[in-house]
Design an enzyme around this catalytic site. Structure first.
Site, PDB file in Angstrom:
ATOM      1  N   ALA A  86      44.359  52.272  32.026  1.00 17.25           N
ATOM      2  CA  ALA A  86      43.983  50.979  32.613  1.00 17.25           C
ATOM      3  C   ALA A  86      43.316  50.149  31.531  1.00 17.25           C
ATOM      4  CB  ALA A  86      43.027  51.178  33.776  1.00 17.25           C
ATOM      5  N   LYS A  87      43.127  48.885  31.786  1.00 12.12           N
ATOM      6  CA  LYS A  87      42.323  48.040  30.901  1.00 12.12           C
ATOM      7  C   LYS A  87      41.876  46.834  31.704  1.00 12.12           C
ATOM      8  CE  LYS A  87      41.739  48.122  26.374  1.00 12.12           C
ATOM      9  NZ  LYS A  87      41.454  49.383  25.757  1.00 12.12           N
ATOM     10  N   GLY A  88      40.708  46.321  31.329  1.00 15.10           N
ATOM     11  CA  GLY A  88      40.211  45.120  31.988  1.00 15.10           C
ATOM     12  C   GLY A  88      39.766  44.120  30.945  1.00 15.10           C
TER      13      GLY A  88
END
Ligand code: GLU
Length: 429
Positions: free
Chosen positions: A117-119
């Site tokens: 994931a990444k934000g």
């Protein structure tokens, strides 16, 4: 689910190269090498969930500004989603989507039970006060409250964020559920369940893979000439550890420019200088000021791009003089430049291997938290070293076996493990 390549570009990527398309090209190449079936490839090409939120913040002046935040969850076949939270003005959904996909392969390659994931939020943290950043972080976390959690998705620091933002995220989540939940983030301060060694972990991982690559050529770190683009969480730590190991760090840079010293920079003295000089490197005694562009083409043995993506491009690759490029940043070499380096026999230590030390120690932080037993720094470093060296050896072995460059070898391992798990679990329903 909408493919991010169909979604509007919030801010153009620095070199006008779509980072998500580039990540998909590497995936497709690995899928071809692995002879993956087209259905599997289609599943792995799309993020499972894409969340975009408005982040309204009241500035200290009283003005209200609305920022845009993203969290992209690429794949959770092997375990909870895992990945950093980036604060940078160039953050776009395409970039975050590409970085989420890289996290999936990185975790699988290192053998740690997470998905990717990444934000990120498109903002320049230097333009905001600490209070404003706290309000931004808390609002962003609260917008994502149903999408994160210790068994669901575990954010960590990335460019522009640190243990301070992780503490705010942990507190916001915990206040909402009514009890302390340290496992919702990693890269936390030690006081709330962080791990010793996490702050230097990504830089330490870079040092380990460079050391291993040199050892394969019968060389050691002592006296080796290193150039590092970036002097933050990753570049700064790599510079310190490489300097401690006897390497000559000839040049470093940050967003405000770089410095060069032919005989090697005194990194401990430089750390004191930048801390006193509001992060400006220029003027450090015995050094000359250079631009970030000049830095990439300096004569050296090892070049470590430790800042943004798309830094070594078709335009400057012919002038790169290093024999080893260690990708401490995610995606710092464009696809075309990667091919050019390969053709010239330059070894590229790919990002999903070279910068994996951070997420490895995030995993060790999570394991310590789950077992309520906390280790000393030596134990953390030892465990991390074991996982990094094992992954390095698996990648070089795979490269020899398949007669492919290290990046493709790393991808075949990472993608192959996720594809195998997907095939074993089967497609629901
Ligand atoms: N942001 C780091 C990375 O890109 C660390 C991620 C994590 O620890 O979850 O690998």
């Amino acid at each position: 689910m909408m493919s991010p390549s169909l979604l509007p570009l919030v801010t153009p990527s620095p070199a006008h190269i779509c980072p998500f398309d580039q990540a998909c090209s590497y995936l497709e190449e690995a899928a071809k090498e692995l002879q993956l079936d087209s259905g599997l490839l289609a599943i792995l090409s799309s993020p499972r969930k894409v969340v975009t939120v408005s982040v309204p913040v009241k500035l200290d002046s009283g003005e209200v500004r609305v920022l845009v935040g993203h969290r992209v969850q690429h794949c959770n076949i092997l375990g909870p989603y895992k990945g950093g939270t980036r604060y940078h003005p160039a953050v776009t959904l395409q970039e975050v989507s590409a970085l989420a996909m890289l996290m999936t392969w990185k975790c699988a390659l290192l053998g740690i039970p997470y998905g990717g994931a990444k934000g990120g939020i498109a903002l320049d943290p230097n333009q905001y006060s600490v209070g404003e950043l706290e309000r931004v972080t808390r609002r962003y976390t609260s917008e994502l409250i149903n999408d994160i959690g210790p068994a669901v998705d575990i954010p960590a620091p990335d460019m522009g964020t640190s243990s301070r933002e992780m503490a705010w995220m942990m507190d916001t989540y915990s206040m909402n559920v009514g009890h302390a939940v340290p496992g919702v983030v990693t890269g936390k301060p030690l006081s709330i369940g962080g791990s010793r060694g996490r702050d230097l972990a990504t830089g330490r991982g870079v040092m380990i893979v460079v050391r291993e690559a040199l050892a394969e050529r019968g060389l050691s770190l002592a006296g080796v000439r290193v150039v590092i683009q970036g002097f933050g969480n990753v570049g700064g730590a790599a510079a310190q550890l490489l300097h401690d190991a006897g390497a000559k760090v000839l040049a470093v840079s940050n967003g405000r420019g770089g410095i060069f010293c032919e005989t090697g920079l005194d990194i401990p003295a430089l750390n004191v200088y930048v801390a006193q000089n509001r992060q400006v490197l220029a003027g450090f005694p015995g050094s000359i000021a250079i631009s970030n562009a000049e830095l990439l083409t300096l004569p050296c043995d090892v070049l470590i791009p430790a800042a943004l993506e798309n830094q070594i491009t078709e335009e400057n690759v012919a002038r790169v003089q290093a024999t080893i490029v260690a990708e401490a940043a995610n995606g710092p070499v464009t696809l075309a430049a990667d091919r050019a380096l390969e053709a010239r026999g330059v070894t590229v230590l790919p990002d999903i291997l070279a910068n994996a030390g951070g997420v490895v120690v995030s995993y060790l932080e999570w394991v310590q938290g789950l077992s309520y037993v906390f280790w000393d720094e030596e134990r953390v470093n030892q465990e991390m070293e074991g996982l990094m060296v094992q992954a390095y050896r698996q990648v070089t072995h795979q490269a020899k076996l398949r007669q492919v460059p290290l990046r493709l070898a790393a991808y075949t391992l990472g993608v192959g493990r996720v594809a195998q798990a997907l095939a074993d679990r089967g497609l629901y329903p």
